[in-house]
Scaffold this active site. Structure first.
Site, PDB file in Angstrom:
ATOM      1  N   THR A  99       0.815  -1.214   0.000  1.00 33.91           N
ATOM      2  CA  THR A  99       0.000   0.000   0.000  1.00 33.91           C
ATOM      3  C   THR A  99       0.837   1.247   0.000  1.00 33.91           C
ATOM      4  O   THR A  99       2.028   1.211   0.264  1.00 33.91           O
ATOM      5  CB  THR A  99      -0.779  -0.033   1.324  1.00 33.91           C
ATOM      6  OG1 THR A  99      -1.589  -1.173   1.314  1.00 33.91           O
ATOM      7  CG2 THR A  99      -1.628   1.170   1.531  1.00 33.91           C
ATOM      8  N   ASP A 115      -4.084   4.714  -1.247  1.00 35.96           N
ATOM      9  CA  ASP A 115      -4.407   4.188  -2.577  1.00 35.96           C
ATOM     10  C   ASP A 115      -5.493   3.134  -2.393  1.00 35.96           C
ATOM     11  O   ASP A 115      -5.993   2.952  -1.286  1.00 35.96           O
ATOM     12  CB  ASP A 115      -3.145   3.593  -3.215  1.00 35.96           C
ATOM     13  CG  ASP A 115      -2.775   2.265  -2.577  1.00 35.96           C
ATOM     14  OD1 ASP A 115      -2.689   1.263  -3.285  1.00 35.96           O
ATOM     15  OD2 ASP A 115      -2.586   2.254  -1.342  1.00 35.96           O
ATOM     16  N   ARG A 117      -5.418  -0.253  -3.953  1.00 35.07           N
ATOM     17  CA  ARG A 117      -5.112  -1.587  -4.509  1.00 35.07           C
ATOM     18  C   ARG A 117      -4.800  -2.555  -3.382  1.00 35.07           C
ATOM     19  O   ARG A 117      -3.987  -2.263  -2.505  1.00 35.07           O
ATOM     20  CB  ARG A 117      -3.925  -1.494  -5.453  1.00 35.07           C
ATOM     21  CG  ARG A 117      -3.465  -2.861  -5.985  1.00 35.07           C
ATOM     22  CD  ARG A 117      -2.249  -2.760  -6.862  1.00 35.07           C
ATOM     23  NE  ARG A 117      -2.569  -2.168  -8.158  1.00 35.07           N
ATOM     24  CZ  ARG A 117      -1.651  -1.958  -9.110  1.00 35.07           C
ATOM     25  NH1 ARG A 117      -0.398  -2.280  -8.890  1.00 35.07           N
ATOM     26  NH2 ARG A 117      -2.004  -1.422 -10.253  1.00 35.07           N
ATOM     27  N   LYS A 131      -9.191   1.728   2.256  1.00 33.48           N
ATOM     28  CA  LYS A 131      -8.167   1.559   3.297  1.00 33.48           C
ATOM     29  C   LYS A 131      -8.254   2.572   4.419  1.00 33.48           C
ATOM     30  O   LYS A 131      -7.476   2.500   5.370  1.00 33.48           O
ATOM     31  CB  LYS A 131      -6.765   1.656   2.661  1.00 33.48           C
ATOM     32  CG  LYS A 131      -6.561   0.574   1.630  1.00 33.48           C
ATOM     33  CD  LYS A 131      -5.158   0.536   1.117  1.00 33.48           C
ATOM     34  CE  LYS A 131      -5.098  -0.381  -0.089  1.00 33.48           C
ATOM     35  NZ  LYS A 131      -3.783  -0.487  -0.684  1.00 33.48           N
ATOM     36  N   GLY A 145      -0.585  -3.353   5.353  1.00 38.51           N
ATOM     37  CA  GLY A 145      -0.202  -4.642   5.904  1.00 38.51           C
ATOM     38  C   GLY A 145      -1.249  -5.676   5.560  1.00 38.51           C
ATOM     39  O   GLY A 145      -1.843  -5.644   4.500  1.00 38.51           O
ATOM     40  N   SER A 227       4.219  -0.164   1.370  1.00 38.61           N
ATOM     41  CA  SER A 227       5.332  -0.427   0.456  1.00 38.61           C
ATOM     42  C   SER A 227       5.687   0.813  -0.364  1.00 38.61           C
ATOM     43  O   SER A 227       6.820   0.975  -0.801  1.00 38.61           O
ATOM     44  CB  SER A 227       4.980  -1.591  -0.462  1.00 38.61           C
ATOM     45  OG  SER A 227       3.781  -1.285  -1.151  1.00 38.61           O
ATOM     46  N   ASP A 264       5.399   2.265  -7.206  1.00 47.05           N
ATOM     47  CA  ASP A 264       5.423   1.043  -6.422  1.00 47.05           C
ATOM     48  C   ASP A 264       4.406   0.067  -7.012  1.00 47.05           C
ATOM     49  O   ASP A 264       3.265   0.426  -7.276  1.00 47.05           O
ATOM     50  CB  ASP A 264       5.073   1.373  -4.955  1.00 47.05           C
ATOM     51  CG  ASP A 264       4.911   0.133  -4.126  1.00 47.05           C
ATOM     52  OD1 ASP A 264       3.963   0.086  -3.318  1.00 47.05           O
ATOM     53  OD2 ASP A 264       5.734  -0.795  -4.267  1.00 47.05           O
ATOM     54  N   SER A 267       1.090  -0.681  -4.971  1.00 44.54           N
ATOM     55  CA  SER A 267       0.023   0.323  -4.834  1.00 44.54           C
ATOM     56  C   SER A 267      -0.506   0.665  -6.200  1.00 44.54           C
ATOM     57  O   SER A 267       0.219   0.614  -7.199  1.00 44.54           O
ATOM     58  CB  SER A 267       0.558   1.603  -4.200  1.00 44.54           C
ATOM     59  OG  SER A 267       1.392   1.313  -3.127  1.00 44.54           O
TER      60      SER A 267
END
Lengths: 332, 232
Positions: A99, A115, A117, A131, A145, A227, A264, A267
């Site tokens: 994330t 984000d 995803r 999220k 996580g 991430s 990344d 995400s």
């Protein structure tokens, strides 16, 4: 059953060492304890297992856990995983939300961004998941996580905080939510994989915390987790200023999440925003559809007869039935 | 408030011709309260007479919110009420954690009532010395329930409890009709309280709670004062 636990009692009295005692006394004490041990062990096991149990008991120094996880199965799980890997299989992994989440304190309050995803290894499990979780009307929490961990942890703390608020008769404070979250995560020693960004406005103003899975927290004016946190933090470090206006702060958070989304792999998809100020709450989902699914421009459907048939030849294959198996299907 | 509890908890298991008479709770309710269900909300009103002027009235409340949309008031022993309020709040949160939905009023009443019943059938405990009035709003409908120490619960359109509940109920019977709005309901509730009120009724010695689609709210003394002014 009860007899076994008696044998398992940790012999802290032996370990914490009454070394200073005189030999005679020590011998007497030892004899008494041996007798006591004998009595207990004979009641539950035969002679050859006696020593094994008492040895096991003395290894356990820590007090028996009360509530919380029992970690006894972790060794077994590690062994199972090792054996599975030997044969070539891998055990299924928990779904992580790889994330980018971030938060920023601005003039009137706090802005949280995330984000959308959710990934399961290399596959996108959910293209548009939410999220940013509700904790209380004035406190929200982004979670990175393991998806289940962030979801359930925030729900449990949200319930507990509501009980607390009803009991005190006051609007809940962000620091209270922070305490509750960190104490719960520490209790589970990092096994609950929830990295959170907690933000809200209470009687003492706007507050922003980042909470790590092992239970440590930081109180900062701007935080990122997940991430994509490095990409988002790069944007923050470049453009953050204290006491920003709401529109500037929203743009900053949007750009930070966008940096995470585009740089990344974990995400992606859209950007969700949550603006919390003293009187108002804006849950903007989606704030920015950074990755809209394209529309197909062409079509590959052709009418029958587009390609004309020139010749047609049929060859029969002489097949021999070697084996015939019938698999019944349960149609009930 | 005098309370007499004649409870033979251990004797309940023995066979008896009339088990109901074994556990009988006598309590002088002391404080009146009543509630009124209108077409667009519910009103809970209670008198809060303190024994001395030295009491800090704002520190203790009789009308308590349980969730955003459910509130409760009692008649009986304050300490027992506190325990039930905590229990009710916890039950509501537990329901929410499982179903991710605010608890329906009827479900909460069932759970609270079964807690109260538990205490009439367990050893070493006595029944709760309170009668509860639980008001809630879900799915665009107002609800009003009463829960007794025995664990029995009833749904009401309007009811009165406590010292002068007979007079209160007759008064309400005359004045109740289905189309009353919340404002009129508050007015009627306060009037009914006034019937059996000894002394001067001020915003400090009554408590009013309302429950409508916006949720449950205990009225501040200032708001109560406005309604009282309308009556006087």
């Amino acid at each position: 059953m009860i007899k076994n636990t008696q044998c398992y009692r940790p012999r802290t009295d032996l370990l914490l060492g009454k070394k200073k005692k005189k030999k005679k006394k020590a011998k007497k004490a030892k004899k008494k304890k041996k007798k006591a041990k004998k009595k207990k062990s004979t009641s539950c096991t035969s002679g050859k297992h006696k020593a094994h149990f008492t040895k096991m008991a003395t290894l356990a120094v820590r007090q028996s856990p009360v509530g919380g996880f029992s970690f006894e199965n972790c060794k077994r799980n590690a062994v199972l995983e090792g054996e599975a890997n030997k044969v070539g299989y891998s055990l299924p992994a928990a779904r992580k939300t790889g994330t980018t989440i971030c938060g920023v304190v601005f003039k009137d309050g706090v802005i949280l961004g995330a984000d959308t995803r959710a990934t399961e290894g290399m596959i996108v499990a959910d293209k548009n998941c939410s999220k940013i979780h509700y904790i209380s009307p004035n406190i929200y929490c982004c979670g990175a996580g393991t998806a289940a961990d962030t979801e359930m942890t925030t729900q449990i703390i949200s319930s507990n905080l509501e009980l607390h608020a009803l009991s005190t008769g006051r609007v809940p404070r962000v620091a209270t939510a922070n305490r509750m979250l960190k104490q719960m995560l520490f209790r589970y020693q990092g096994y609950i994989g929830a990295a959170l960004v907690l933000g809200g406005v209470d009687c003492n103003g706007p507050h922003l915390y980042s909470i790590y899975p092992h239970g440590s927290t930081d109180k900062l004016p701007y935080v990122t987790m997940g991430s994509g946190s490095l990409a988002a933090m790069a944007v923050f470090e470049d453009r953050y200023k204290p006491d920003m206006e709401e529109e500037d702060a929203k743009r900053l958070v949007r750009d930070a999440i966008a940096a995470g989304i585009f740089n990344d792999l974990g995400s992606g998809s859209n950007i969700d925003l949550c603006v919390i100020t003293k009187g108002k709450l804006d849950y903007i989902r989606p704030h920015d559809e950074a990755n809209k699914k394209g529309v197909r421009t062409g079509d590959y459907k052709y009418k029958r007869g587009t390609t004309s048939v020139l010749t047609k030849s049929v060859t029969a294959l002489n097949l021999e039935v070697v084996e015939e198996t019938v698999l019944t299907m349960d149609t009930s | 408030m005098d309370t007499f509890c004649t409870v033979y908890c251990y004797a309940v298991s023995r066979s008896s011709p009339d088990i109901c008479s074994l556990t009988r709770i006598y309590y002088d309710a002391g404080c009146d309260d009543l509630s009124f269900s209108a077409s667009n909300g519910v009103v809970l009103a209670t008198e809060k007479k303190q024994k001395s002027i030295l009491y800090d009235e704002q520190s203790v409340h009789k009308v308590e919110p349980i969730t955003k949309h459910i509130g409760m008031v009692y008649s009986g022993m304050g300490p027992d009420y506190r325990v039930l309020v905590r229990r009710a709040r916890k039950l509501a949160q537990q329901y929410f954690l499982v179903y991710q939905e605010p608890i329906p009023t009827g479900q909460l009443v069932q759970r609270v009532a079964s807690v109260m019943q538990e205490y009439t059938q367990s050893g070493g405990v006595r029944p709760f010395g309170v009668s509860l009035l639980i008001a809630g709003w879900d799915e665009d409908q107002p609800y009003l329930f009463q829960s007794d120490p025995s664990g029995a619960y009833f749904a009401w359109k309007a009811t009165a409890m406590g010292k002068n509940y007979v007079n209160g109920k007759t008064f309400l019977e005359k004045r109740y009709n289905n189309d009353l709005e919340l404002e009129d309901a508050i007015h009627t509730a306060i009037l009914t309280l006034k019937e059996s009120f000894e002394g001067q009724m001020t915003e400090e010695n009554i408590e009013v709670g309302i429950c409508n689609e916006a949720g449950f709210k205990r009225l501040t003394p200032a708001e109560v004062k406005d309604y009282l002014a309308a009556i006087a």
